[in-house]
Design an enzyme around this catalytic site. Structure first.
Site, mmCIF file in Angstrom:
data_model
loop_
_atom_site.group_PDB
_atom_site.id
_atom_site.type_symbol
_atom_site.label_atom_id
_atom_site.label_comp_id
_atom_site.label_asym_id
_atom_site.label_seq_id
_atom_site.Cartn_x
_atom_site.Cartn_y
_atom_site.Cartn_z
ATOM 1 N N HIS A 1 -0.279 35.820 -38.349
ATOM 2 C CA HIS A 1 -1.485 35.049 -38.025
ATOM 3 C C HIS A 1 -1.182 33.554 -38.028
ATOM 4 C CE1 HIS A 1 -5.741 33.671 -38.520
ATOM 5 N NE2 HIS A 1 -5.169 32.780 -39.306
ATOM 6 N N GLU A 2 -0.477 33.096 -39.059
ATOM 7 C CA GLU A 2 -0.184 31.663 -39.161
ATOM 8 C C GLU A 2 0.755 31.211 -38.041
ATOM 9 O OE1 GLU A 2 -1.893 29.828 -41.010
ATOM 10 O OE2 GLU A 2 -2.831 31.405 -42.189
ATOM 11 N N HIS B 1 -1.126 30.657 -34.850
ATOM 12 C CA HIS B 1 -1.740 29.341 -34.697
ATOM 13 C C HIS B 1 -0.775 28.375 -33.999
ATOM 14 C CE1 HIS B 1 -5.576 29.714 -36.678
ATOM 15 N NE2 HIS B 1 -5.056 30.090 -37.835
ATOM 16 N N GLU C 1 -9.220 31.145 -35.152
ATOM 17 C CA GLU C 1 -8.882 32.120 -36.188
ATOM 18 C C GLU C 1 -8.822 33.530 -35.606
ATOM 19 O OE1 GLU C 1 -7.887 31.481 -39.274
ATOM 20 O OE2 GLU C 1 -8.056 29.371 -38.757
#
Length: 281
Positions: free
Chosen positions: A128-129, A132, A191
């Protein structure tokens, strides 16, 4: 004054037209005004500051665990990101957090290692990070701030002939509208998009995507219903994320199964202390 306002508006519109050519990995149109080189430099500076402010863990088990996960995820990144030399740091803190920065920087807090029950759940967080970074969300946020700031400046110029109290009231309303109607929804969209990219990355890297919704079930248990309403939050609620990820899991199972068919999946050993109770200090 009107000429200045008109020029400012035309400049902002021109920037938006140019930015509309930019798309994220999921195909979403983006506003990205900053070059990658500038983002990478900002990422390096930010990472150095964080390392000075936080306690860096020298625990061999924690560092080996996070490095193992990072290596597996980086291996499946697009060439632009896979070729970067990723610097990975574990921070000694019970804060449940992790982050990635442009330029190849990744930080994971020991509190997150404890919360994630297995390598698959931590891979969901780390994917997920990294998502980004791949989607250049930091550039998009900065660009959005510049755009909103410019528009508010133009509005302030246009209202210069109004009484001060009336002008202040209108500007406050515009600022609130920009925050609730533009910036917060954009942040929640980032997100959700990072969740989607992260799910894809973890599956391709050989981590079980079905564990991603379970991670957010853990998050939901931890929050126990706390936090601001989703409308006023920068993040989707855990329940929203659980539903979205659960719907997306079938879409990436083919990638996960294809990775398992290629050979053994990653076996990153979670530190033994992660299951021990936290000592009250």
């Amino acid at each position: 004054m009107k000429l200045v306002t008109k020029k400012l508006a035309l400049t902002l519109v021109s920037l938006c037209v140019l930015a509309a050519c930019s798309t994220s990995p999921t195909g979403r149109s983006q506003l990205t005004l900053l070059p990658s080189s500038q983002l990478n430099s900002m990422g390096a500076d930010s990472f150095q500051q964080i390392k000075q402010q936080e306690q860096v863990s020298d625990d061999p088990a924690a560092n080996a665990y996070v490095q193992c996960l990072t290596d597996a995820i980086v291996e499946v990144l697009p060439e632009k990101y896979a070729d970067q030399s990723w610097e990975v740091v574990v921070f000694e803190s019970e804060m449940v957090n992790a982050f990635a920065l442009p330029g190849g920087y990744l930080g994971v807090y020991t509190g997150m290692i404890r919360l994630a029950e297995n390598q698959h759940q931590l891979a969901a967080v780390m994917g997920h990070e990294v998502g980004h970074v791949m989607a250049e969300h930091s550039s998009e946020r900065l660009s959005g701030n510049l755009l909103v700031g410019g528009l508010l400046m133009g509005a302030d110029f246009a209202l210069s002939d109004r009484p001060t109290s009336q002008r202040a009231l209108i500007m406050a309303g515009l600022g609130l509208g920009a925050q609730v109607g533009y910036m917060l929804p954009y942040s929640r969209a980032h997100e959700s998009e990072a969740d989607e990219i992260g799910l894809d990355l973890m599956a391709k890297a050989g981590f079980d995507p079905e564990e991603a919704p379970k991670l957010w079930e853990r998050m939901q248990e931890m929050s126990d219903g706390g936090g601001p309403p989703e409308l006023l939050s920068t993040h989707p609620s855990p329940s929203t994320r659980i539903r979205a990820l659960s719907r997306q899991v079938p879409d990436v199972m083919g990638d996960y199964e294809a990775r398992l068919a290629q050979g053994p999946a990653p076996q990153c050993e979670r530190p033994a202390w992660a299951d021990e109770p936290v000592e009250e200090g």
